[in-house]
Design a protein around this motif. Sequence first.
Motif, PDB file in Angstrom:
ATOM      1  N   GLY A  14       0.790  -1.203   0.149  1.00 46.03           N
ATOM      2  CA  GLY A  14       0.080  -0.021  -0.143  1.00 46.03           C
ATOM      3  C   GLY A  14       0.917   1.194   0.109  1.00 46.03           C
ATOM      4  N   HIS A  15       2.102   1.163   0.101  1.00 46.00           N
ATOM      5  CA  HIS A  15       3.176   2.421  -0.022  1.00 46.00           C
ATOM      6  C   HIS A  15       4.121   2.461  -1.259  1.00 46.00           C
ATOM      7  N   GLU A  16       3.347   1.651  -2.125  1.00 49.29           N
ATOM      8  CA  GLU A  16       4.083   1.624  -3.312  1.00 49.29           C
ATOM      9  C   GLU A  16       4.870   3.120  -3.814  1.00 49.29           C
ATOM     10  N   THR A  17       3.834   3.997  -3.982  1.00 49.72           N
ATOM     11  CA  THR A  17       4.029   5.250  -4.441  1.00 49.72           C
ATOM     12  C   THR A  17       5.076   5.866  -3.693  1.00 49.72           C
ATOM     13  N   GLU A  18       4.934   5.774  -2.458  1.00 52.07           N
ATOM     14  CA  GLU A  18       5.931   6.626  -1.395  1.00 52.07           C
ATOM     15  C   GLU A  18       7.434   5.750  -1.617  1.00 52.07           C
ATOM     16  N   ILE A  19       7.517   4.630  -1.731  1.00 55.39           N
ATOM     17  CA  ILE A  19       8.744   3.776  -2.158  1.00 55.39           C
ATOM     18  C   ILE A  19       9.229   4.233  -3.286  1.00 55.39           C
ATOM     19  N   LEU A  20       8.660   4.281  -4.581  1.00 55.48           N
ATOM     20  CA  LEU A  20       9.091   4.706  -5.830  1.00 55.48           C
ATOM     21  C   LEU A  20       9.783   5.894  -5.819  1.00 55.48           C
ATOM     22  N   ILE A  21       8.821   6.894  -4.918  1.00 59.85           N
ATOM     23  CA  ILE A  21       9.467   8.367  -4.859  1.00 59.85           C
ATOM     24  C   ILE A  21      10.782   8.168  -4.470  1.00 59.85           C
ATOM     25  N   VAL A  22      10.909   7.666  -2.921  1.00 59.88           N
ATOM     26  CA  VAL A  22      12.228   7.465  -2.473  1.00 59.88           C
ATOM     27  C   VAL A  22      13.239   7.032  -3.419  1.00 59.88           C
ATOM     28  N   LEU A  23      12.826   5.736  -3.947  1.00 60.55           N
ATOM     29  CA  LEU A  23      13.932   5.161  -4.770  1.00 60.55           C
ATOM     30  C   LEU A  23      14.583   6.003  -6.059  1.00 60.55           C
ATOM     31  N   GLY A  24      13.261   7.028  -6.487  1.00 58.71           N
ATOM     32  CA  GLY A  24      13.701   8.076  -7.627  1.00 58.71           C
ATOM     33  C   GLY A  24      14.443   9.028  -7.031  1.00 58.71           C
ATOM     34  N   VAL A  25      14.365   9.455  -5.994  1.00 65.47           N
ATOM     35  CA  VAL A  25      15.037  10.591  -5.401  1.00 65.47           C
ATOM     36  C   VAL A  25      16.336   9.985  -5.169  1.00 65.47           C
ATOM     37  N   GLY A  26      16.759   8.781  -4.423  1.00 56.68           N
ATOM     38  CA  GLY A  26      18.013   8.219  -4.410  1.00 56.68           C
ATOM     39  C   GLY A  26      18.693   8.126  -5.750  1.00 56.68           C
TER      40      GLY A  26
END
Length: 254
Positions: A14-26
């Motif tokens: 359910g937190h896929e979007t947040e995880i993708l954002i964190v990965l993208g920023v990283g």
Amino acid sequence: MALRDLLLSTGLAGHETEILIVLGVGMLLGVVLLVWLCISGRSKGRTVCLLGLSDSGKTLLYLRLNGSDFMRTQNSIKENSCQYSLPGEDKPLTLVDVPGNERIRESIFTKYKDTLKAIVLVVDSFNFPQETRSVAELIFDLLSDKVTHKRKLAILVVCNKQDLALVSGQDYIKKRLEAEITALRTTRAAKLESIDGGPKNQAPVMFGKKNKDFEFKDLSLPLVFVDCSARGKGEESSCTGEIEEVQDWLAKLS
Ligand SMILES: Nc1nc2c(ncn2[C@@H]2O[C@H](COP(=O)(O)OP(=O)(O)O)[C@@H](O)[C@H]2O)c(=O)[nH]1
Ligand SMILES: [Mg+2]
């Protein structure tokens, strides 16, 4: 599917979007860091240019630094370059022997400017009395160059040909150059004012102290004089250069 299982097992479903954002920023930060490392690595530069008037002994000094025996040299229109290893250092320096002809010197020097670390300026101590003005102009141009100051170049003035009788030593050469550069500062400033109504338009970098005769010790750059003989004494077949002070200075460039 595998990612979803992983997220379910770690309670992050359910937190896929947040995880993708964190990965993208990283990833973005990683790319920025990589680019910055490349740029700063390049700007550090490890090139040392040997500059000086023709026949001052640049090529013989360059060959000696490469461990060569005495060799007869010829004027060249192309630069020589080689890797120069330093004791205890992984990365070698790149030594460049820049031809003395003014026009060629400028174009070759420009080619290496962005990677410069230091300058070895070779002076013919024997012919110095006739060449004082030209040597002073060369140093003046170098010290008025923005790149010299931006990169905080280390400069070594090598008073070469000390094996010859009746040559001037580094103390005398330094004093004469200080007097000549003091005079040049005045004439160059006056020339600029007469050309474009004031030195502000294309003002070269000011160096030394204002309202005071020029002295090398007032520079914000590390500039050192040494005596040297790229030829050394004795017969051509057996002479060994006296270049230790140049080698010691190069070894201290980190
Ligand atoms: N006596 C003496 N001659 C030198 C010395 N260094 C170079 N030379 C000679 O000066 C001439 C010019 O040298 P070279 O290295 O070609 O000068 P460059 O034009 O600055 O590269 C050559 O005949 C060299 O043998 C030195 O320390 N002592
Ligand atoms: Mg040469």
